[in-house]
Write a protein that holds these residues in place. Structure first.
Motif, PDB file in Angstrom:
ATOM      1  N   PRO A  99       1.023  -1.207  -0.072  1.00 35.93           N
ATOM      2  CA  PRO A  99       0.062  -0.197  -0.214  1.00 35.93           C
ATOM      3  C   PRO A  99       0.928   1.284  -0.017  1.00 35.93           C
ATOM      4  CG  PRO A  99       0.094  -0.851   2.132  1.00 35.93           C
ATOM      5  CD  PRO A  99       0.747  -1.816   1.182  1.00 35.93           C
ATOM      6  N   PRO A 100       0.569   2.422  -0.630  1.00 37.20           N
ATOM      7  CA  PRO A 100       1.184   3.460  -0.763  1.00 37.20           C
ATOM      8  C   PRO A 100       0.624   4.489   0.575  1.00 37.20           C
ATOM      9  CG  PRO A 100      -0.424   3.607  -2.536  1.00 37.20           C
ATOM     10  CD  PRO A 100      -0.446   2.517  -2.005  1.00 37.20           C
ATOM     11  N   ALA A 101       1.415   5.206   0.936  1.00 33.60           N
ATOM     12  CA  ALA A 101       1.062   6.233   2.051  1.00 33.60           C
ATOM     13  C   ALA A 101       2.050   7.368   1.837  1.00 33.60           C
ATOM     14  CB  ALA A 101       1.264   5.722   3.577  1.00 33.60           C
ATOM     15  N   ILE A 102       2.052   8.243   2.808  1.00 32.37           N
ATOM     16  CA  ILE A 102       3.044   9.561   2.379  1.00 32.37           C
ATOM     17  C   ILE A 102       4.180   9.429   3.683  1.00 32.37           C
ATOM     18  CG2 ILE A 102       3.213  11.953   2.557  1.00 32.37           C
ATOM     19  CD1 ILE A 102       0.267  11.988   1.463  1.00 32.37           C
ATOM     20  N   LEU A 103       5.460   9.446   3.360  1.00 35.75           N
ATOM     21  CA  LEU A 103       6.523   9.330   4.004  1.00 35.75           C
ATOM     22  C   LEU A 103       6.844  10.955   4.276  1.00 35.75           C
ATOM     23  CD1 LEU A 103       8.739   6.381   2.999  1.00 35.75           C
ATOM     24  CD2 LEU A 103       7.145   6.362   5.006  1.00 35.75           C
ATOM     25  N   VAL A 110      13.322  16.058  -0.307  1.00 38.35           N
ATOM     26  CA  VAL A 110      11.854  16.087  -0.168  1.00 38.35           C
ATOM     27  C   VAL A 110      11.456  16.355   1.436  1.00 38.35           C
ATOM     28  CG1 VAL A 110      11.682  14.679  -2.129  1.00 38.35           C
ATOM     29  CG2 VAL A 110      11.620  13.490   0.286  1.00 38.35           C
ATOM     30  N   GLY A 111      10.291  16.981   1.631  1.00 35.32           N
ATOM     31  CA  GLY A 111       9.516  17.215   2.936  1.00 35.32           C
ATOM     32  C   GLY A 111       8.666  16.131   3.057  1.00 35.32           C
ATOM     33  N   ALA A 112       7.840  15.544   1.876  1.00 30.64           N
ATOM     34  CA  ALA A 112       7.188  14.613   2.068  1.00 30.64           C
ATOM     35  C   ALA A 112       6.823  13.914   0.659  1.00 30.64           C
ATOM     36  CB  ALA A 112       5.528  15.265   2.430  1.00 30.64           C
ATOM     37  N   GLU A 113       6.478  12.678   0.865  1.00 27.16           N
ATOM     38  CA  GLU A 113       6.626  12.009  -0.787  1.00 27.16           C
ATOM     39  C   GLU A 113       5.545  10.748  -0.477  1.00 27.16           C
ATOM     40  OE1 GLU A 113      10.347  11.104  -3.184  1.00 27.16           O
ATOM     41  OE2 GLU A 113      10.198   9.179  -1.839  1.00 27.16           O
ATOM     42  N   VAL A 114       4.878  10.602  -1.368  1.00 27.33           N
ATOM     43  CA  VAL A 114       4.058   9.247  -1.435  1.00 27.33           C
ATOM     44  C   VAL A 114       5.125   8.130  -1.900  1.00 27.33           C
ATOM     45  CG1 VAL A 114       2.288   8.248  -2.930  1.00 27.33           C
ATOM     46  CG2 VAL A 114       2.233  10.598  -2.746  1.00 27.33           C
ATOM     47  N   ASP A 115       5.026   7.141  -1.210  1.00 30.81           N
ATOM     48  CA  ASP A 115       5.924   5.892  -1.217  1.00 30.81           C
ATOM     49  C   ASP A 115       5.054   4.577  -0.786  1.00 30.81           C
ATOM     50  OD1 ASP A 115       8.471   6.702  -2.245  1.00 30.81           O
ATOM     51  OD2 ASP A 115       8.593   7.982  -0.002  1.00 30.81           O
ATOM     52  N   ASN A 116       5.529   3.430  -1.587  1.00 28.14           N
ATOM     53  CA  ASN A 116       4.870   2.308  -1.117  1.00 28.14           C
ATOM     54  C   ASN A 116       5.563   1.761   0.115  1.00 28.14           C
ATOM     55  OD1 ASN A 116       2.889   1.970  -3.344  1.00 28.14           O
ATOM     56  ND2 ASN A 116       4.388   1.082  -4.661  1.00 28.14           N
ATOM     57  N   GLN A 117       4.848   0.763   0.673  1.00 29.73           N
ATOM     58  CA  GLN A 117       5.451   0.260   1.978  1.00 29.73           C
ATOM     59  C   GLN A 117       6.780  -0.286   1.995  1.00 29.73           C
ATOM     60  OE1 GLN A 117       5.879  -3.294   2.753  1.00 29.73           O
ATOM     61  NE2 GLN A 117       6.683  -2.674   4.723  1.00 29.73           N
TER      62      GLN A 117
END
Length: 455
Positions: free
Chosen positions: A155-159, A277-284
């Motif tokens: 699942p993707p979320a935002i790191l 980056v400050g925030a990034e969409v990444d998979n688990q």
């Protein structure tokens, strides 16, 4: 890096379209003609998958081999290639079981090239509707029949890179995709540039790598209940509009893409350690990539929020299929189901834990298997407080959202839809087309692929 594999697969699938049409012969998916699988196995099994398996893959393979007793297993460990697969189907030299991305399954199901596996699961006393997450199940179900054995669900979320957030006075709560205005304001506070080019992205949406997340998360619909493309649905425009606002606020899509393509994503100078980056969409799985650098990163995570304010994610992962022309279907069924069994995942969990124990500062980020019961068991047994609160919180976030997934949509035109979405993202974010015009063009192409696959 994130989209290279998908792009290569798309090219191969397009090139294979003529072969698919030629060897399908109409491709019946009538369940009355499906195989009655037996649990008594023998002979030789030809399997294709597990290219360069890690310790998790090797442990599962060893477990499955033991379960199949005297069956001789021959492995093609190269990555799946659509052109190669259809060529082998046309020649009659087809493997007994094949690993492929879930979004390809419905394409081959519609052509009649792979077996429905309802009776395979029944033979091994597995109820897919309860054993796998619903979204994972939906990805490989076509016309009411399940055509693959799913494995993994990333699942993707935002790191979040807390050092960058803190320096700009941004809080994690401001990284909220359900509130675009607030999110864009936070991204602009973190964004830095030099000579007109980005040096820090406040928020990297990974637009080309996660188009389904952005479109579905904002209420869009990519296919109907039959898998027919619906790319021109007006509801698909909102996510694209938000993406354009995000990229325009940070130098524009072309500059963002050029900058992010330069990231040392898998190395010591990755975008988090270098503060790019400050925030990034990444998979688990990317949390696991970052663990060797945990002492250099102040990490956290938040869910991707849908437009209704609820956590949202999309299913994606690989699966096993059995070609209709396979010679040893019983062994193929037994092997594939053994690989996703509790015993196989137990072996994998032990292997991963052993590797981490031998790695100074190693952190167990968990295994996301596609099965809620297995995920829960492995998490309880192996995912313990690491001493790094940020990484622990990020790991927990992915576990919190994994049950909130939605299927990308099982469609005979699945890979073409994915390819068209890449084209839509590029044309819209570069300002070459409006969302409505880009989606209309994409729909025409995807619809042709659907009609070709289902005729």
């Amino acid at each position: 890096m994130r989209t290279k594999r998908a792009a290569l697969t798309a090219v191969a699938l397009t090139a294979a379209a003529v072969i698919l049409a030629g060897c399908s012969g109409g491709g019946s998916t009538d369940s009355s003609k499906s195989t009655n699988f037996s649990t008594k196995v023998s002979g030789t099994l030809n399997a294709w998958g597990f290219n360069s398996p890690d310790e998790v893959g090797k442990a599962r393979l060893a477990y499955a081999k033991k379960q199949l007793g005297g069956v001789k297993i021959k492995m093609d460990e190269t990555a799946f290639d659509a052109q190669k697969f259809t060529t082998r189907v046309a020649s009659g030299n087809v493997p007994d079981v094949v690993q492929m991305d879930a979004n390809l399954v419905a394409t081959y199901a519609a052509q009649g090239l792979i077996e429905p596996l309802d009776k395979c699961f029944s033979a091994h006393k597995i109820d897919p509707s309860s054993y796998f997450y619903q979204s994972v199940n939906d990805d490989v179900t076509y016309k009411g029949k399940i055509y693959a054995v799913p494995q993994f669900y990333q699942p993707p979320a935002i790191l979040l890179n807390k050092k960058v957030l803190d320096a700009a006075g941004v809080t994690p709560s401001q990284i909220n995709t359900s509130k675009p205005d607030e999110l864009i304001a936070a991204a602009k506070k973190m964004y830095k540039e030099s000579g007109g080019n980005p040096t820090v992205l406040g928020f990297n949406p990974v637009a080309s790598g996660q188009p389904g997340l952005w479109i579905l998360g904002y209420g869009g619909q990519l296919t109907d209940e039959n898998g027919k493309p619906t790319l021109d649905n007006p509801k698909n425009e909102k996510g694209l509009e938000v993406l354009k606002q995000i990229t325009d606020a940070q130098g524009g899509y072309a500059k963002i893409k050029s900058f992010s393509d330069s990231f040392d994503m898998f190395g010591a100078d990755n975008e988090f350690t270098k503060g790019q980056v400050g925030a990034e969409v990444d998979n688990q799985w990317y949390v696991n990539v970052l663990t060797p650098y945990a002492d250099k990163i102040d990490l956290a995570a938040v869910p991707f929020y849908a437009s209704d304010g609820k956590p949202f994610t999309v299913a994606n992962g690989t699966s096993f299929v059995i070609p209709t022309a396979a010679k040893n279907k019983d062994a193929a069924c037994a092997w594939a189901t053994s690989l996703v069994s509790e015993g196989a995942w137990d072996a994998a969990g032990q292997a991963r834990a052993k590797t981490i124990a031998g790695t100074p500062g190693g952190i167990n980020t968990g295994l996301f298997t596609g099965s809620p019961s297995i995920d829960k068991k492995l998490r309880s047994q192996y995912v313990k407080p690491s001493g790094n609160a940020g990484f622990d919180q990020a790991i927990s976030t992915y576990y919190d959202i994994v049950g909130d997934g939605k299927s990308f949509g099982a469609s005979p035109a699945g890979q073409q839809i994915n390819t068209e979405l890449q084209n839509v993202i590029s044309s819209v974010l570069l300002g070459k087309a409006t969302p409505a015009d880009a989606l209309k063009k994409a729909q025409a192409s995807a619809l042709r692929a659907y009609q070709q696959a289902t005729k």
